[in-house]
Structure formats: structure tokens, C-alpha cells
Design a protein around this motif. Sequence first.
Motif, short mmCIF file in Angstrom:
data_model
loop_
_atom_site.label_atom_id
_atom_site.label_comp_id
_atom_site.label_asym_id
_atom_site.label_seq_id
_atom_site.Cartn_x
_atom_site.Cartn_y
_atom_site.Cartn_z
N MET A 1 0.86 -1.17 0.00
CA MET A 1 0.00 0.00 0.00
C MET A 1 0.91 1.23 0.00
N PRO A 2 0.70 2.16 -0.93
CA PRO A 2 1.58 3.31 -1.02
C PRO A 2 1.52 4.24 0.19
N GLY A 3 0.42 4.32 0.86
CA GLY A 3 0.31 5.18 2.04
C GLY A 3 -1.04 5.02 2.69
N ILE A 4 -1.13 5.57 3.86
CA ILE A 4 -2.39 5.51 4.60
C ILE A 4 -3.27 6.66 4.14
N ARG A 5 -4.54 6.36 3.90
CA ARG A 5 -5.48 7.40 3.46
C ARG A 5 -6.04 8.15 4.66
N THR A 6 -6.30 9.41 4.46
CA THR A 6 -7.07 10.17 5.43
C THR A 6 -8.54 9.88 5.17
N ALA A 7 -9.41 10.33 6.06
CA ALA A 7 -10.84 10.13 5.86
C ALA A 7 -11.29 10.80 4.57
N ALA A 8 -10.78 12.00 4.30
CA ALA A 8 -11.15 12.71 3.07
C ALA A 8 -10.68 11.94 1.84
N GLN A 9 -9.49 11.37 1.90
CA GLN A 9 -8.98 10.59 0.78
C GLN A 9 -9.79 9.31 0.59
N ALA A 10 -10.20 8.68 1.69
CA ALA A 10 -11.01 7.47 1.60
C ALA A 10 -12.36 7.78 0.96
N LYS A 11 -12.96 8.90 1.35
CA LYS A 11 -14.23 9.31 0.73
C LYS A 11 -14.04 9.58 -0.76
N ALA A 12 -12.95 10.26 -1.12
CA ALA A 12 -12.67 10.55 -2.52
C ALA A 12 -12.42 9.26 -3.29
N TRP A 13 -11.76 8.29 -2.66
CA TRP A 13 -11.49 7.00 -3.28
C TRP A 13 -12.80 6.28 -3.59
N LEU A 14 -13.73 6.30 -2.63
CA LEU A 14 -15.04 5.69 -2.87
C LEU A 14 -15.76 6.40 -4.01
N GLU A 15 -15.72 7.72 -4.00
CA GLU A 15 -16.38 8.50 -5.05
C GLU A 15 -15.75 8.22 -6.41
N GLY A 58 -8.32 1.55 3.74
CA GLY A 58 -6.94 1.99 3.58
C GLY A 58 -6.57 3.11 4.53
N MET A 59 -7.34 3.27 5.59
CA MET A 59 -7.09 4.34 6.56
C MET A 59 -6.09 3.92 7.63
N LYS A 60 -5.77 2.63 7.66
CA LYS A 60 -4.76 2.14 8.59
C LYS A 60 -4.23 0.82 8.08
N GLN A 61 -3.02 0.49 8.49
CA GLN A 61 -2.47 -0.81 8.16
C GLN A 61 -2.92 -1.77 9.24
N GLY A 62 -3.16 -2.99 8.87
CA GLY A 62 -3.56 -3.97 9.86
C GLY A 62 -3.96 -5.27 9.22
N ILE A 63 -4.26 -6.19 10.06
CA ILE A 63 -4.69 -7.52 9.65
C ILE A 63 -6.14 -7.68 10.03
N ILE A 64 -6.90 -8.24 9.11
CA ILE A 64 -8.30 -8.52 9.39
C ILE A 64 -8.41 -10.00 9.72
N VAL A 65 -8.77 -10.27 10.95
CA VAL A 65 -8.92 -11.64 11.42
C VAL A 65 -10.40 -11.91 11.58
N ASP A 66 -10.87 -12.94 10.91
CA ASP A 66 -12.27 -13.32 11.08
C ASP A 66 -12.47 -13.84 12.49
N GLU A 67 -13.51 -13.34 13.14
CA GLU A 67 -13.81 -13.79 14.49
C GLU A 67 -14.34 -15.21 14.43
N PRO A 68 -13.77 -16.11 15.21
CA PRO A 68 -14.26 -17.49 15.19
C PRO A 68 -15.66 -17.56 15.78
N GLU A 69 -16.51 -18.30 15.12
CA GLU A 69 -17.86 -18.48 15.63
C GLU A 69 -17.83 -19.52 16.74
N ALA A 70 -18.54 -19.25 17.78
CA ALA A 70 -18.57 -20.17 18.92
C ALA A 70 -19.24 -21.47 18.49
N GLU A 71 -18.55 -22.56 18.77
CA GLU A 71 -19.12 -23.86 18.43
C GLU A 71 -20.27 -24.16 19.38
#
Length: 79
Positions: A1-15, A58-71
Motif C-alpha cells: 500500500m503506497p500510504g495511509i489514506r485520510t478520511a477525506a482521501q477514503a471518501k474521494a477513493w469511494l467517489e 486503507g485508513m490504517k495498516q492492519g490484519i483482518i482476522v475473522d472472528e471465530p464463531e462459537a461452536e
Amino acid sequence: MPGIRTAAQAKAWLEHQGKSVQAFAREHGVDPATTYQVLAGRKKGRRGEAHKVAVLLGMKQGIIVDEPEAENSDPQVAS
């Protein structure tokens, strides 16, 4: 990812993609209200679904971990 987006940049990206916040949320299986809150800065995206939204936008770097469903979370279901 080239950089972290600001909220305004994220809105512009969606648009730029021609996507509404609602469409983005549906596409990624997240709550639209949480998405709006992250974009408005009311939620910082530190944990839970807000974290997932911030990473997807793209507003932060991180890992998305799926929450395990309770058996056997439903006591009505018998094995």
C-alpha cells in the motif's frame, strides 16, 4: 500500500470508484453505520468491526482476522 489514506482521501477513493458508503459496506459485509462513523472520525478503528472498516478503506495498516464463531452456540441444537 503506497500510504495511509485520510478520511477525506477514503471518501474521494469511494467517489472515484462510483461507490456509495452503503455499497462499500454491503460488498465487504460490514455495518454501514460503522463505516460512516469511521469516515467521520467518530470511531478510530482500533478494534472490532471499526478496525476492519479502517483497514478495508486503507485508513490504517492492519490484519483482518475473522472472528471465530462459537461452536455449539445455540443450546437448542443437539448433537
